[in-house]
Design a protein around this motif. Sequence first.
Motif, PDB file in Angstrom:
ATOM      1  N   THR A  55     -18.016 -55.508 -46.020  1.00  0.00           N
ATOM      2  CA  THR A  55     -18.246 -55.232 -47.434  1.00  0.00           C
ATOM      3  C   THR A  55     -17.649 -53.871 -47.709  1.00  0.00           C
ATOM      4  O   THR A  55     -18.166 -52.851 -47.254  1.00  0.00           O
ATOM      5  N   PHE A  56     -16.562 -53.853 -48.432  1.00  0.00           N
ATOM      6  CA  PHE A  56     -15.859 -52.596 -48.648  1.00  0.00           C
ATOM      7  C   PHE A  56     -16.676 -51.688 -49.543  1.00  0.00           C
ATOM      8  O   PHE A  56     -17.030 -52.046 -50.661  1.00  0.00           O
ATOM      9  N   HIS A  57     -17.007 -50.532 -49.010  1.00  0.00           N
ATOM     10  CA  HIS A  57     -17.695 -49.505 -49.788  1.00  0.00           C
ATOM     11  C   HIS A  57     -17.255 -48.156 -49.238  1.00  0.00           C
ATOM     12  O   HIS A  57     -17.360 -47.898 -48.042  1.00  0.00           O
ATOM     13  N   LEU A  58     -16.741 -47.327 -50.116  1.00  0.00           N
ATOM     14  CA  LEU A  58     -16.292 -46.001 -49.719  1.00  0.00           C
ATOM     15  C   LEU A  58     -16.863 -45.011 -50.714  1.00  0.00           C
ATOM     16  O   LEU A  58     -16.384 -44.897 -51.837  1.00  0.00           O
ATOM     17  N   ASP A  59     -17.935 -44.326 -50.301  1.00  0.00           N
ATOM     18  CA  ASP A  59     -18.550 -43.363 -51.215  1.00  0.00           C
ATOM     19  C   ASP A  59     -17.717 -42.080 -51.256  1.00  0.00           C
ATOM     20  O   ASP A  59     -16.799 -41.894 -50.460  1.00  0.00           O
ATOM     21  N   GLY A 112      -0.891 -38.110 -30.201  1.00  0.00           N
ATOM     22  CA  GLY A 112      -1.684 -39.293 -29.888  1.00  0.00           C
ATOM     23  C   GLY A 112      -3.068 -39.254 -30.508  1.00  0.00           C
ATOM     24  O   GLY A 112      -3.599 -40.279 -30.933  1.00  0.00           O
ATOM     25  N   ASP A 113      -3.665 -38.061 -30.573  1.00  0.00           N
ATOM     26  CA  ASP A 113      -4.974 -37.924 -31.217  1.00  0.00           C
ATOM     27  C   ASP A 113      -4.872 -38.254 -32.705  1.00  0.00           C
ATOM     28  O   ASP A 113      -5.749 -38.912 -33.265  1.00  0.00           O
ATOM     29  N   ASP A 114      -3.792 -37.783 -33.340  1.00  0.00           N
ATOM     30  CA  ASP A 114      -3.609 -38.070 -34.763  1.00  0.00           C
ATOM     31  C   ASP A 114      -3.323 -39.543 -35.012  1.00  0.00           C
ATOM     32  O   ASP A 114      -3.794 -40.119 -35.990  1.00  0.00           O
ATOM     33  N   ILE A 115      -2.579 -40.160 -34.132  1.00  0.00           N
ATOM     34  CA  ILE A 115      -2.331 -41.599 -34.270  1.00  0.00           C
ATOM     35  C   ILE A 115      -3.650 -42.364 -34.120  1.00  0.00           C
ATOM     36  O   ILE A 115      -3.912 -43.326 -34.834  1.00  0.00           O
ATOM     37  N   GLU A 116      -4.503 -41.892 -33.213  1.00  0.00           N
ATOM     38  CA  GLU A 116      -5.821 -42.517 -33.058  1.00  0.00           C
ATOM     39  C   GLU A 116      -6.650 -42.341 -34.326  1.00  0.00           C
ATOM     40  O   GLU A 116      -7.363 -43.254 -34.741  1.00  0.00           O
ATOM     41  N   ARG A 117      -6.541 -41.203 -34.982  1.00  0.00           N
ATOM     42  CA  ARG A 117      -7.247 -40.994 -36.255  1.00  0.00           C
ATOM     43  C   ARG A 117      -6.754 -41.995 -37.307  1.00  0.00           C
ATOM     44  O   ARG A 117      -7.544 -42.545 -38.069  1.00  0.00           O
ATOM     45  N   ILE A 118      -5.461 -42.215 -37.344  1.00  0.00           N
ATOM     46  CA  ILE A 118      -4.896 -43.187 -38.287  1.00  0.00           C
ATOM     47  C   ILE A 118      -5.430 -44.586 -37.968  1.00  0.00           C
ATOM     48  O   ILE A 118      -5.836 -45.329 -38.862  1.00  0.00           O
ATOM     49  N   ARG A 119      -5.461 -44.943 -36.695  1.00  0.00           N
ATOM     50  CA  ARG A 119      -5.955 -46.256 -36.282  1.00  0.00           C
ATOM     51  C   ARG A 119      -7.424 -46.429 -36.680  1.00  0.00           C
ATOM     52  O   ARG A 119      -7.813 -47.462 -37.241  1.00  0.00           O
ATOM     53  N   LEU A 120      -8.231 -45.407 -36.409  1.00  0.00           N
ATOM     54  CA  LEU A 120      -9.650 -45.493 -36.752  1.00  0.00           C
ATOM     55  C   LEU A 120      -9.853 -45.587 -38.261  1.00  0.00           C
ATOM     56  O   LEU A 120     -10.707 -46.347 -38.731  1.00  0.00           O
ATOM     57  N   THR A 121      -9.074 -44.835 -39.032  1.00  0.00           N
ATOM     58  CA  THR A 121      -9.174 -44.899 -40.493  1.00  0.00           C
ATOM     59  C   THR A 121      -8.810 -46.288 -40.984  1.00  0.00           C
ATOM     60  O   THR A 121      -9.509 -46.894 -41.795  1.00  0.00           O
ATOM     61  N   ARG A 122      -7.690 -46.795 -40.493  1.00  0.00           N
ATOM     62  CA  ARG A 122      -7.248 -48.133 -40.895  1.00  0.00           C
ATOM     63  C   ARG A 122      -8.300 -49.180 -40.554  1.00  0.00           C
ATOM     64  O   ARG A 122      -8.653 -50.017 -41.378  1.00  0.00           O
ATOM     65  N   ASN A 123      -8.825 -49.131 -39.339  1.00  0.00           N
ATOM     66  CA  ASN A 123      -9.819 -50.116 -38.928  1.00  0.00           C
ATOM     67  C   ASN A 123     -11.094 -50.009 -39.766  1.00  0.00           C
ATOM     68  O   ASN A 123     -11.674 -51.019 -40.145  1.00  0.00           O
ATOM     69  N   GLU A 124     -11.499 -48.783 -40.050  1.00  0.00           N
ATOM     70  CA  GLU A 124     -12.700 -48.592 -40.863  1.00  0.00           C
ATOM     71  C   GLU A 124     -12.534 -49.199 -42.253  1.00  0.00           C
ATOM     72  O   GLU A 124     -13.430 -49.852 -42.774  1.00  0.00           O
ATOM     73  N   LEU A 125     -11.374 -49.012 -42.843  1.00  0.00           N
ATOM     74  CA  LEU A 125     -11.147 -49.514 -44.195  1.00  0.00           C
ATOM     75  C   LEU A 125     -10.766 -50.990 -44.216  1.00  0.00           C
ATOM     76  O   LEU A 125     -11.204 -51.743 -45.081  1.00  0.00           O
ATOM     77  N   GLN A 126      -9.965 -51.417 -43.278  1.00  0.00           N
ATOM     78  CA  GLN A 126      -9.437 -52.781 -43.291  1.00  0.00           C
ATOM     79  C   GLN A 126     -10.436 -53.808 -42.786  1.00  0.00           C
ATOM     80  O   GLN A 126     -10.469 -54.925 -43.265  1.00  0.00           O
ATOM     81  N   HIS A 127     -11.250 -53.445 -41.824  1.00  0.00           N
ATOM     82  CA  HIS A 127     -12.114 -54.435 -41.186  1.00  0.00           C
ATOM     83  C   HIS A 127     -13.560 -54.375 -41.662  1.00  0.00           C
ATOM     84  O   HIS A 127     -14.436 -54.994 -41.068  1.00  0.00           O
ATOM     85  N   SER A 128     -13.810 -53.654 -42.721  1.00  0.00           N
ATOM     86  CA  SER A 128     -15.157 -53.581 -43.267  1.00  0.00           C
ATOM     87  C   SER A 128     -15.525 -54.928 -43.898  1.00  0.00           C
ATOM     88  O   SER A 128     -14.751 -55.490 -44.669  1.00  0.00           O
ATOM     89  N   ASN A 168     -13.806 -38.165 -49.149  1.00  0.00           N
ATOM     90  CA  ASN A 168     -13.369 -36.785 -48.958  1.00  0.00           C
ATOM     91  C   ASN A 168     -13.221 -36.420 -47.484  1.00  0.00           C
ATOM     92  O   ASN A 168     -12.316 -35.671 -47.115  1.00  0.00           O
ATOM     93  N   GLU A 169     -14.084 -36.970 -46.634  1.00  0.00           N
ATOM     94  CA  GLU A 169     -13.938 -36.746 -45.193  1.00  0.00           C
ATOM     95  C   GLU A 169     -12.617 -37.321 -44.689  1.00  0.00           C
ATOM     96  O   GLU A 169     -11.868 -36.648 -43.973  1.00  0.00           O
ATOM     97  N   LEU A 170     -12.326 -38.567 -45.076  1.00  0.00           N
ATOM     98  CA  LEU A 170     -11.084 -39.203 -44.644  1.00  0.00           C
ATOM     99  C   LEU A 170      -9.859 -38.513 -45.239  1.00  0.00           C
ATOM    100  O   LEU A 170      -8.850 -38.343 -44.566  1.00  0.00           O
ATOM    101  N   ARG A 171      -9.962 -38.088 -46.489  1.00  0.00           N
ATOM    102  CA  ARG A 171      -8.860 -37.377 -47.133  1.00  0.00           C
ATOM    103  C   ARG A 171      -8.567 -36.080 -46.387  1.00  0.00           C
ATOM    104  O   ARG A 171      -7.409 -35.752 -46.127  1.00  0.00           O
ATOM    105  N   HIS A 172      -9.585 -35.379 -45.991  1.00  0.00           N
ATOM    106  CA  HIS A 172      -9.418 -34.129 -45.258  1.00  0.00           C
ATOM    107  C   HIS A 172      -8.789 -34.385 -43.883  1.00  0.00           C
ATOM    108  O   HIS A 172      -7.856 -33.684 -43.477  1.00  0.00           O
ATOM    109  N   ILE A 173      -9.283 -35.394 -43.185  1.00  0.00           N
ATOM    110  CA  ILE A 173      -8.734 -35.755 -41.871  1.00  0.00           C
ATOM    111  C   ILE A 173      -7.251 -36.098 -41.994  1.00  0.00           C
ATOM    112  O   ILE A 173      -6.416 -35.616 -41.230  1.00  0.00           O
ATOM    113  N   LEU A 174      -6.921 -36.968 -42.956  1.00  0.00           N
ATOM    114  CA  LEU A 174      -5.528 -37.390 -43.125  1.00  0.00           C
ATOM    115  C   LEU A 174      -4.643 -36.250 -43.597  1.00  0.00           C
ATOM    116  O   LEU A 174      -3.491 -36.125 -43.169  1.00  0.00           O
TER     117      LEU A 174
END
Length: 110
Positions: free
Chosen positions: A36-40, A18-34, A45-51
């Motif tokens: 102005t899309f900007h990913l430095d 469930g914690d990992d599914i929550e990480r997926i949800r947070l990642t998706r929301n961060e990227l999808q609902h931004s 690298n933080e998200l890549r490591h988490i995933l």
Amino acid sequence: NSWGGQWQRIQTTDIAIGDDIERIRLTRNELQHSRTFHLDDKRFNELRHILSDLLKRFDQHNTPTKLYTDHLNEILAKTISAEEVKSIKNEILGMAIEVEIEHQINVSTQ
């Protein structure tokens, strides 16, 4: 640690499914609902490591025929040319114009 959390509340020791599914949800929301899309590079690298970490756990839990981590590594190994970037950018800009026009039509009919 329940649904609807925030990144700050998830600890690296929280490794239940469930914690990992929550990480997926947070990642998706961060990227999808931004707005102005900007990913430095740092956040990428933080998200890549988490995933990557959660996919290793999914590989252990699910034992898929092809490992999820292998899929991720294949995606990360891909390259895209400047011409492909330009083409995709033009497609996205074209889509935004279509949505804006459609939205204006919907607003005027109400």
